[in-house]
Motif scaffolding. Structure first.
Motif, PDB file in Angstrom:
ATOM      1  N   ASP A 101       0.828  -1.220   0.000  1.00  0.00           N
ATOM      2  CA  ASP A 101       0.000   0.000   0.000  1.00  0.00           C
ATOM      3  C   ASP A 101       0.860   1.266   0.000  1.00  0.00           C
ATOM      4  OD1 ASP A 101      -2.250  -1.512   0.095  1.00  0.00           O
ATOM      5  OD2 ASP A 101      -2.676  -1.185   2.228  1.00  0.00           O
ATOM      6  N   ARG A 102       2.031   1.165   0.625  1.00  0.00           N
ATOM      7  CA  ARG A 102       2.946   2.320   0.642  1.00  0.00           C
ATOM      8  C   ARG A 102       3.749   2.421  -0.642  1.00  0.00           C
ATOM      9  NH1 ARG A 102       5.496   3.969   6.042  1.00  0.00           N
ATOM     10  NH2 ARG A 102       4.066   3.250   7.638  1.00  0.00           N
ATOM     11  N   GLY A 103       3.527   1.485  -1.564  1.00  0.00           N
ATOM     12  CA  GLY A 103       4.243   1.521  -2.841  1.00  0.00           C
ATOM     13  C   GLY A 103       5.647   0.928  -2.767  1.00  0.00           C
ATOM     14  N   LEU A 104       5.908   0.149  -1.694  1.00  0.00           N
ATOM     15  CA  LEU A 104       7.243  -0.445  -1.551  1.00  0.00           C
ATOM     16  C   LEU A 104       7.256  -1.860  -2.146  1.00  0.00           C
ATOM     17  CD1 LEU A 104       7.817   0.796   2.088  1.00  0.00           C
ATOM     18  CD2 LEU A 104       9.077   1.550   0.052  1.00  0.00           C
ATOM     19  N   PRO A 105       8.371  -2.257  -2.748  1.00  0.00           N
ATOM     20  CA  PRO A 105       8.439  -3.601  -3.339  1.00  0.00           C
ATOM     21  C   PRO A 105       8.661  -4.670  -2.270  1.00  0.00           C
ATOM     22  CG  PRO A 105      10.500  -2.424  -3.712  1.00  0.00           C
ATOM     23  CD  PRO A 105       9.604  -1.475  -2.960  1.00  0.00           C
ATOM     24  N   VAL A 106       7.884  -5.746  -2.330  1.00  0.00           N
ATOM     25  CA  VAL A 106       7.946  -6.786  -1.297  1.00  0.00           C
ATOM     26  C   VAL A 106       8.192  -8.156  -1.915  1.00  0.00           C
ATOM     27  CG1 VAL A 106       6.703  -7.938   0.585  1.00  0.00           C
ATOM     28  CG2 VAL A 106       6.304  -5.510   0.147  1.00  0.00           C
ATOM     29  N   ARG A 107       9.145  -8.870  -1.323  1.00  0.00           N
ATOM     30  CA  ARG A 107       9.306 -10.295  -1.640  1.00  0.00           C
ATOM     31  C   ARG A 107       8.660 -11.073  -0.497  1.00  0.00           C
ATOM     32  NH1 ARG A 107      15.203 -12.260  -2.853  1.00  0.00           N
ATOM     33  NH2 ARG A 107      14.733 -11.308  -4.867  1.00  0.00           N
ATOM     34  N   ALA A 108       7.606 -11.791  -0.800  1.00  0.00           N
ATOM     35  CA  ALA A 108       6.847 -12.497   0.243  1.00  0.00           C
ATOM     36  C   ALA A 108       7.247 -13.965   0.234  1.00  0.00           C
ATOM     37  CB  ALA A 108       5.350 -12.356  -0.028  1.00  0.00           C
ATOM     38  N   MET A 109       7.798 -14.433   1.365  1.00  0.00           N
ATOM     39  CA  MET A 109       8.220 -15.837   1.436  1.00  0.00           C
ATOM     40  C   MET A 109       7.114 -16.706   2.005  1.00  0.00           C
ATOM     41  SD  MET A 109      11.260 -17.564   3.615  1.00  0.00           S
ATOM     42  CE  MET A 109      11.721 -19.269   3.372  1.00  0.00           C
ATOM     43  N   VAL A 110       6.806 -17.775   1.284  1.00  0.00           N
ATOM     44  CA  VAL A 110       5.785 -18.720   1.746  1.00  0.00           C
ATOM     45  C   VAL A 110       6.410 -20.114   1.768  1.00  0.00           C
ATOM     46  CG1 VAL A 110       3.889 -17.347   0.811  1.00  0.00           C
ATOM     47  CG2 VAL A 110       4.910 -19.131  -0.606  1.00  0.00           C
ATOM     48  N   ARG A 111       5.726 -21.019   2.463  1.00  0.00           N
ATOM     49  CA  ARG A 111       6.283 -22.367   2.565  1.00  0.00           C
ATOM     50  C   ARG A 111       5.889 -23.239   1.382  1.00  0.00           C
ATOM     51  NH1 ARG A 111       6.469 -25.642   8.069  1.00  0.00           N
ATOM     52  NH2 ARG A 111       4.460 -24.685   8.487  1.00  0.00           N
ATOM     53  N   ARG A 112       4.739 -22.929   0.821  1.00  0.00           N
ATOM     54  CA  ARG A 112       4.289 -23.740  -0.317  1.00  0.00           C
ATOM     55  C   ARG A 112       3.468 -22.888  -1.272  1.00  0.00           C
ATOM     56  NH1 ARG A 112       0.928 -25.137   4.067  1.00  0.00           N
ATOM     57  NH2 ARG A 112       2.566 -26.486   4.845  1.00  0.00           N
ATOM     58  N   GLU A 113       3.392 -23.394  -2.501  1.00  0.00           N
ATOM     59  CA  GLU A 113       2.604 -22.750  -3.556  1.00  0.00           C
ATOM     60  C   GLU A 113       1.147 -23.157  -3.331  1.00  0.00           C
ATOM     61  OE1 GLU A 113       2.115 -20.288  -5.954  1.00  0.00           O
ATOM     62  OE2 GLU A 113       4.268 -20.615  -6.128  1.00  0.00           O
ATOM     63  N   ASP A 114       0.278 -22.227  -2.989  1.00  0.00           N
ATOM     64  CA  ASP A 114      -1.138 -22.557  -2.822  1.00  0.00           C
ATOM     65  C   ASP A 114      -1.965 -21.290  -3.082  1.00  0.00           C
ATOM     66  OD1 ASP A 114      -0.775 -21.010  -0.552  1.00  0.00           O
ATOM     67  OD2 ASP A 114      -0.935 -22.662   0.875  1.00  0.00           O
ATOM     68  N   ASP A 115      -3.260 -21.321  -2.729  1.00  0.00           N
ATOM     69  CA  ASP A 115      -4.087 -20.155  -3.070  1.00  0.00           C
ATOM     70  C   ASP A 115      -3.674 -18.913  -2.277  1.00  0.00           C
ATOM     71  OD1 ASP A 115      -4.965 -21.344  -0.792  1.00  0.00           O
ATOM     72  OD2 ASP A 115      -7.107 -21.174  -1.243  1.00  0.00           O
ATOM     73  N   ARG A 116      -3.079 -19.125  -1.094  1.00  0.00           N
ATOM     74  CA  ARG A 116      -2.598 -17.960  -0.331  1.00  0.00           C
ATOM     75  C   ARG A 116      -1.417 -17.307  -1.051  1.00  0.00           C
ATOM     76  NH1 ARG A 116      -1.220 -20.566   5.263  1.00  0.00           N
ATOM     77  NH2 ARG A 116      -0.052 -21.858   3.806  1.00  0.00           N
ATOM     78  N   ALA A 117      -0.550 -18.151  -1.642  1.00  0.00           N
ATOM     79  CA  ALA A 117       0.583 -17.621  -2.425  1.00  0.00           C
ATOM     80  C   ALA A 117       0.050 -16.877  -3.648  1.00  0.00           C
ATOM     81  CB  ALA A 117       1.498 -18.761  -2.854  1.00  0.00           C
ATOM     82  N   ALA A 118      -0.973 -17.444  -4.263  1.00  0.00           N
ATOM     83  CA  ALA A 118      -1.545 -16.804  -5.458  1.00  0.00           C
ATOM     84  C   ALA A 118      -2.139 -15.440  -5.091  1.00  0.00           C
ATOM     85  CB  ALA A 118      -2.611 -17.716  -6.064  1.00  0.00           C
ATOM     86  N   ALA A 119      -2.787 -15.369  -3.920  1.00  0.00           N
ATOM     87  CA  ALA A 119      -3.394 -14.091  -3.501  1.00  0.00           C
ATOM     88  C   ALA A 119      -2.308 -13.038  -3.255  1.00  0.00           C
ATOM     89  CB  ALA A 119      -4.229 -14.309  -2.236  1.00  0.00           C
ATOM     90  N   LEU A 120      -1.208 -13.470  -2.662  1.00  0.00           N
ATOM     91  CA  LEU A 120      -0.098 -12.518  -2.419  1.00  0.00           C
ATOM     92  C   LEU A 120       0.447 -12.007  -3.749  1.00  0.00           C
ATOM     93  CD1 LEU A 120       1.710 -14.489   0.420  1.00  0.00           C
ATOM     94  CD2 LEU A 120       0.856 -12.153   0.643  1.00  0.00           C
ATOM     95  N   ARG A 121       0.594 -12.937  -4.699  1.00  0.00           N
ATOM     96  CA  ARG A 121       1.109 -12.547  -6.022  1.00  0.00           C
ATOM     97  C   ARG A 121       0.132 -11.559  -6.676  1.00  0.00           C
ATOM     98  NH1 ARG A 121       1.945 -17.525  -7.635  1.00  0.00           N
ATOM     99  NH2 ARG A 121       4.072 -17.693  -6.881  1.00  0.00           N
ATOM    100  N   ALA A 122      -1.158 -11.867  -6.570  1.00  0.00           N
ATOM    101  CA  ALA A 122      -2.172 -11.003  -7.198  1.00  0.00           C
ATOM    102  C   ALA A 122      -2.157  -9.605  -6.577  1.00  0.00           C
ATOM    103  CB  ALA A 122      -3.559 -11.638  -7.050  1.00  0.00           C
TER     104      ALA A 122
END
Ligand SMILES: NC(=O)c1ccc[n+]([C@@H]2O[C@H](COP(=O)([O-])OP(=O)(O)OC[C@H]3O[C@@H](n4cnc5c(N)ncnc54)[C@H](OP(=O)(O)O)[C@@H]3O)[C@@H](O)[C@H]2O)c1
Length: 305
Positions: A29-50
């Motif tokens: 929201d602040r316009g900062l670039p984020v690398r989000a680490m998750v444990r597995r590829e799932d719908d939560r990962a997809a939501a973060l990517r979206a």
């Protein structure tokens, strides 16, 4: 290497306290670039990517994974689930962060650590690991900012009192007459995001975070009642019954011992703490129990019209 602004957030898919997930959203929201680490590829990962995060998959207990996800980031939020490997993951992160060279490492810890020393630890394996993690990070010489929240509204009160408030209008916990000042993880995440956005003034600081009021569980129940417009009472249940219920649900031993210790410390008055970290860092006071329950009224069985 220069700080390109990319911020690593670990535990970004979390859904208990979900500090990592909330921090990710606030930074985006602040316009900062984020690398989000998750444990597995799932719908939560997809939501973060979206939502605009760069999503990376990895295990915080695998040094090569940690090296891969930290590479290219100069600011890091480190937090993961309450679990037996917490100290190992912290030391792995510290080793990698030293090797790569980060400008700020925001470490999730716990308020109980403030009262711990060599002569005075607690039986909770999680609290001991946070205490030792803080020691190890201090020895590391890394630019660390330590976040010590008290018990979470989202990660404790919602899952552990939601069902009984919904079904019986009762908060059933073995907390005796001990006072507590739970904090919302929405507020904890606001603190973490503010620090990550501009770490300089915060380096080396320890932020203790509580809600705006320390009160016994009857007081907490009154705030539930006000929020839900119906009577909610507190039932001080025997600790052995609570432990039996936790074991029945099949929680890992590490987590059960942590929760049982939390209850013991609550009864002993050790959660009767007040700190102004939320307001000091964010300029806004922490959310009250009443505000929290109002926001989550449906999960507590709804507000009476
Ligand atoms: N709950 C409280 O009352 C309270 C109070 C004060 C401090 N804290 C501290 O807050 C932290 C927990 O924060 P939270 O509630 O925001 O967490 P959370 O919602 O439970 O999220 C933690 C995330 O860590 C991920 N994770 C676990 N093990 C991992 C591994 N080996 N590699 C990569 N990722 C891993 C989990 O992935 P999956 O979802 O895929 O499993 C999860 O998404 C702990 O340090 C705890 O001590 C909690």
């Amino acid at each position: 290497m220069a700080d390109n602004g990319l911020i690593l957030v670990t535990g970004a898919a979390g859904q208990l306290g979900a500090v990592g997930r909330t921090v990710t959203g606030l930074l985006l929201d602040r316009g900062l670039p984020v690398r989000a680490m998750v444990r597995r590829e799932d719908d939560r990962a997809a939501a973060l990517r979206a939502s605009g995060a760069e999503v990376v998959v990895g295990n915080l207990l695998e040094p090569a994974d940690v090296y891969r996800v930290v590479s290219g980031c100069r600011r890091v939020y480190f937090g993961m689930s309450v679990s037996a490997g917490y100290l190992e993951a912290t030391v792995t992160m510290a080793t990698v962060a030293r090797e790569i060279g980060v400008n700020a490492l925001v470490n999730m810890s716990q308020m109980t650590v403030s009262q711990m020393s060599i002569q005075n630890t607690t039986p909770s394996p999680q609290q001991r690991q946070h205490w030792l993690s803080e020691q190890a990070l201090a020895w590391s010489g890394l630019p660390v900012i330590t976040i010590r929240p008290t018990v979470f509204l989202e990660g404790f009160f919602l899952p552990l009192t939601g069902p009984s408030v919904r079904d019986r209008g009762r908060i059933e916990l073995p907390f005796g007459r001990g006072k507590t000042s739970p904090v919302g993880t929405a507020d904890v995440a606001r603190v973490v995001a503010a620090v990550l956005a501009d770490p300089g003034p915060h380096l080396g600081r320890i932020y203790e975070l509580t809600g705006p009021r320390s009160q016994d569980m009857h007081g907490v129940a009154r705030e539930y009642s006000d929020a839900l417009n119906r009577e909610v009472t507190y039932a001080d249940i025997p600790p052995e019954d609570w432990e039996r219920e936790l074991k029945k649900v099949g929680l890992p031993e590490h987590l059960t011992r942590h929760l049982v210790t939390m209850a013991e410390l609550n009864r002993a008055g050790r959660y009767d703490r007040m700190a102004d970290g939320v307001e000091r860092v964010t300029g806004r006071p922490a959310m009250s129990v009443r505000e929290f329950v109002s926001l989550h009224a449906d999960e507590f069985g709804g507000r009476r019209a």
